[in-house]
Design a protein around this motif. Structure first.
Motif, PDB file in Angstrom:
ATOM      1  N   ALA A 107       0.649  -1.281  -0.235  1.00 22.14           N
ATOM      2  CA  ALA A 107       0.288   0.480   0.069  1.00 22.14           C
ATOM      3  C   ALA A 107       0.697   1.636   0.148  1.00 22.14           C
ATOM      4  N   LEU A 108       2.023   1.520   1.116  1.00 23.32           N
ATOM      5  CA  LEU A 108       2.202   2.542   1.089  1.00 23.32           C
ATOM      6  C   LEU A 108       3.406   2.929  -0.489  1.00 23.32           C
ATOM      7  N   TYR A 109       3.777   1.294  -0.340  1.00 28.06           N
ATOM      8  CA  TYR A 109       4.833   1.778  -2.115  1.00 28.06           C
ATOM      9  C   TYR A 109       3.986   2.134  -3.396  1.00 28.06           C
ATOM     10  N   GLY A 110       2.448   1.620  -3.376  1.00 31.16           N
ATOM     11  CA  GLY A 110       2.373   1.928  -4.173  1.00 31.16           C
ATOM     12  C   GLY A 110       0.873   3.869  -4.524  1.00 31.16           C
ATOM     13  N   ILE A 111       1.893   4.445  -2.949  1.00 22.73           N
ATOM     14  CA  ILE A 111       1.393   5.799  -2.745  1.00 22.73           C
ATOM     15  C   ILE A 111       2.778   6.470  -3.164  1.00 22.73           C
ATOM     16  N   LYS A 112       3.475   6.090  -2.664  1.00 17.45           N
ATOM     17  CA  LYS A 112       5.308   6.317  -3.643  1.00 17.45           C
ATOM     18  C   LYS A 112       5.071   6.431  -4.848  1.00 17.45           C
ATOM     19  N   PHE A 113       4.354   5.007  -5.014  1.00 18.56           N
ATOM     20  CA  PHE A 113       4.807   5.268  -6.830  1.00 18.56           C
ATOM     21  C   PHE A 113       3.343   6.302  -7.166  1.00 18.56           C
ATOM     22  N   LEU A 114       2.580   5.837  -6.883  1.00 14.09           N
ATOM     23  CA  LEU A 114       1.986   7.507  -8.042  1.00 14.09           C
ATOM     24  C   LEU A 114       2.215   8.865  -6.897  1.00 14.09           C
ATOM     25  N   GLY A 115       2.346   8.953  -6.039  1.00  9.57           N
ATOM     26  CA  GLY A 115       3.118  10.032  -5.632  1.00  9.57           C
ATOM     27  C   GLY A 115       4.268  10.634  -6.977  1.00  9.57           C
ATOM     28  N   TRP A 157       1.585  24.564  -8.817  1.00  5.27           N
ATOM     29  CA  TRP A 157       3.449  24.691  -6.891  1.00  5.27           C
ATOM     30  C   TRP A 157       2.118  24.237  -6.076  1.00  5.27           C
ATOM     31  N   VAL A 158       1.192  24.266  -5.739  1.00  4.54           N
ATOM     32  CA  VAL A 158       0.902  23.790  -4.247  1.00  4.54           C
ATOM     33  C   VAL A 158       1.065  22.137  -4.284  1.00  4.54           C
ATOM     34  N   VAL A 159       0.465  21.336  -5.248  1.00  2.00           N
ATOM     35  CA  VAL A 159      -0.383  20.003  -5.693  1.00  2.00           C
ATOM     36  C   VAL A 159       1.448  19.684  -5.894  1.00  2.00           C
ATOM     37  N   PHE A 160       2.248  19.807  -6.470  1.00  4.34           N
ATOM     38  CA  PHE A 160       4.361  19.739  -6.826  1.00  4.34           C
ATOM     39  C   PHE A 160       5.052  19.557  -5.265  1.00  4.34           C
ATOM     40  N   ILE A 161       4.560  20.943  -4.630  1.00  7.56           N
ATOM     41  CA  ILE A 161       5.000  20.637  -2.867  1.00  7.56           C
ATOM     42  C   ILE A 161       4.557  19.589  -2.410  1.00  7.56           C
ATOM     43  N   ALA A 162       3.085  19.628  -2.370  1.00  2.00           N
ATOM     44  CA  ALA A 162       2.897  18.444  -1.227  1.00  2.00           C
ATOM     45  C   ALA A 162       2.663  16.434  -1.607  1.00  2.00           C
ATOM     46  N   ALA A 163       2.746  17.096  -3.290  1.00  2.00           N
ATOM     47  CA  ALA A 163       3.048  14.952  -3.575  1.00  2.00           C
ATOM     48  C   ALA A 163       4.427  15.485  -3.143  1.00  2.00           C
ATOM     49  N   PHE A 204       8.653  11.933  -0.725  1.00  2.00           N
ATOM     50  CA  PHE A 204       9.739  11.960  -0.154  1.00  2.00           C
ATOM     51  C   PHE A 204       9.587  11.546   1.398  1.00  2.00           C
ATOM     52  N   PHE A 205       8.615  11.786   2.261  1.00  8.66           N
ATOM     53  CA  PHE A 205       8.418  11.253   3.249  1.00  8.66           C
ATOM     54  C   PHE A 205       8.341   9.970   3.420  1.00  8.66           C
ATOM     55  N   LEU A 206       7.480   9.602   2.326  1.00  7.91           N
ATOM     56  CA  LEU A 206       7.463   7.676   2.345  1.00  7.91           C
ATOM     57  C   LEU A 206       8.887   7.114   1.902  1.00  7.91           C
ATOM     58  N   GLY A 207       9.653   7.346   0.868  1.00  8.75           N
ATOM     59  CA  GLY A 207      11.084   6.976   0.504  1.00  8.75           C
ATOM     60  C   GLY A 207      12.088   7.046   1.484  1.00  8.75           C
ATOM     61  N   LEU A 208      11.476   8.115   2.758  1.00  9.16           N
ATOM     62  CA  LEU A 208      12.656   7.896   4.047  1.00  9.16           C
ATOM     63  C   LEU A 208      12.217   6.585   5.005  1.00  9.16           C
ATOM     64  N   LEU A 235      10.200   4.624   3.803  1.00  9.42           N
ATOM     65  CA  LEU A 235       9.920   3.238   3.990  1.00  9.42           C
ATOM     66  C   LEU A 235      11.073   2.131   3.769  1.00  9.42           C
ATOM     67  N   PRO A 236      11.345   0.457   3.403  1.00  8.99           N
ATOM     68  CA  PRO A 236      12.694  -0.143   4.206  1.00  8.99           C
ATOM     69  C   PRO A 236      13.543  -0.008   3.398  1.00  8.99           C
ATOM     70  N   LEU A 237      13.309   0.867   1.662  1.00  6.68           N
ATOM     71  CA  LEU A 237      14.305   1.240   1.128  1.00  6.68           C
ATOM     72  C   LEU A 237      15.351   2.167   1.722  1.00  6.68           C
ATOM     73  N   GLY A 238      14.095   3.505   2.099  1.00  8.44           N
ATOM     74  CA  GLY A 238      14.796   4.271   2.643  1.00  8.44           C
ATOM     75  C   GLY A 238      15.901   4.662   3.748  1.00  8.44           C
ATOM     76  N   TRP A 239      16.024   5.478   4.159  1.00 12.75           N
ATOM     77  CA  TRP A 239      17.371   5.631   5.651  1.00 12.75           C
ATOM     78  C   TRP A 239      16.378   5.634   6.452  1.00 12.75           C
ATOM     79  N   ASN A 240      15.156   5.000   6.931  1.00 11.54           N
ATOM     80  CA  ASN A 240      14.481   4.405   7.964  1.00 11.54           C
ATOM     81  C   ASN A 240      14.901   5.899   8.941  1.00 11.54           C
ATOM     82  N   MET A 241      14.526   6.956   8.692  1.00  8.62           N
ATOM     83  CA  MET A 241      14.786   7.834   9.379  1.00  8.62           C
ATOM     84  C   MET A 241      13.228   8.234  10.329  1.00  8.62           C
ATOM     85  N   PHE A 242      12.108   7.738   9.805  1.00 11.24           N
ATOM     86  CA  PHE A 242      10.940   8.307  10.582  1.00 11.24           C
ATOM     87  C   PHE A 242      10.313   6.273  11.350  1.00 11.24           C
ATOM     88  N   SER A 243      11.572   5.856  11.457  1.00 10.21           N
ATOM     89  CA  SER A 243      10.654   4.203  11.816  1.00 10.21           C
ATOM     90  C   SER A 243      10.244   4.593  13.188  1.00 10.21           C
TER      91      SER A 243
END
Length: 123
Positions: free
Chosen positions: A65-73, A98-104, A109-113, A115-123
């Motif tokens: 689910a989260l990887y799908g959301i990240k892909f869509l983002g 611009w608002v949609v761009f910055i939010a997406a 970026f948050f999900l990239g950090l 999820l398991p392939l990221g730096w796990n800063m928010f785990s």
């Protein structure tokens, strides 16, 4: 080859730099340079999508689910970059884009950090 994210991160960092360069060229009135740079940027869109699909297909089993959301983002970020450049070149308003761009970008970026392939800063 896609056990890590080096190729994917490199392509989107270069794409963000090219995006800023195209914006600056458009604002500076260098339309020919902006058009050439935008074509190179479009190649990087394809590379981002290709590396993203390869990573997604290999690693989405961790949290589909989260990887799908990240892909869509990520797709939304690319779409907003292109729409901002095209509408900006035509002199149209780009505020909402611009608002949609910055939010997406922030969500992706948050999900990239996170999820398991990221730096796990928010785990």
């Amino acid at each position: 080859m896609f056990d890590n994210t080096h190729a994917h991160i490199t392509t989107w960092v270069v794409a963000l730099i090219l995006f800023v360069v195209v914006l600056l060229l458009q604002k500076g009135g260098n339309q020919k340079g902006a058009k050439i740079t935008q074509m190179i940027l479009r190649l990087f869109y394809l590379l981002i999508i290709l590396t993203g699909v390869l990573l997604f297909s290999k690693h989405q089993g961790y949290n589909p689910a989260l990887y799908g959301i990240k892909f869509l983002g990520g797709i939304i970020v690319i779409a907003m970059m292109e729409m901002i450049l095209v509408r900006g070149a035509k002199g149209r308003n780009t505020g909402v884009l611009w608002v949609v761009f910055i939010a997406a970008l922030a969500i992706t970026f948050f999900l990239g950090l996170k999820l398991p392939l990221g730096w796990n800063m928010f785990s």
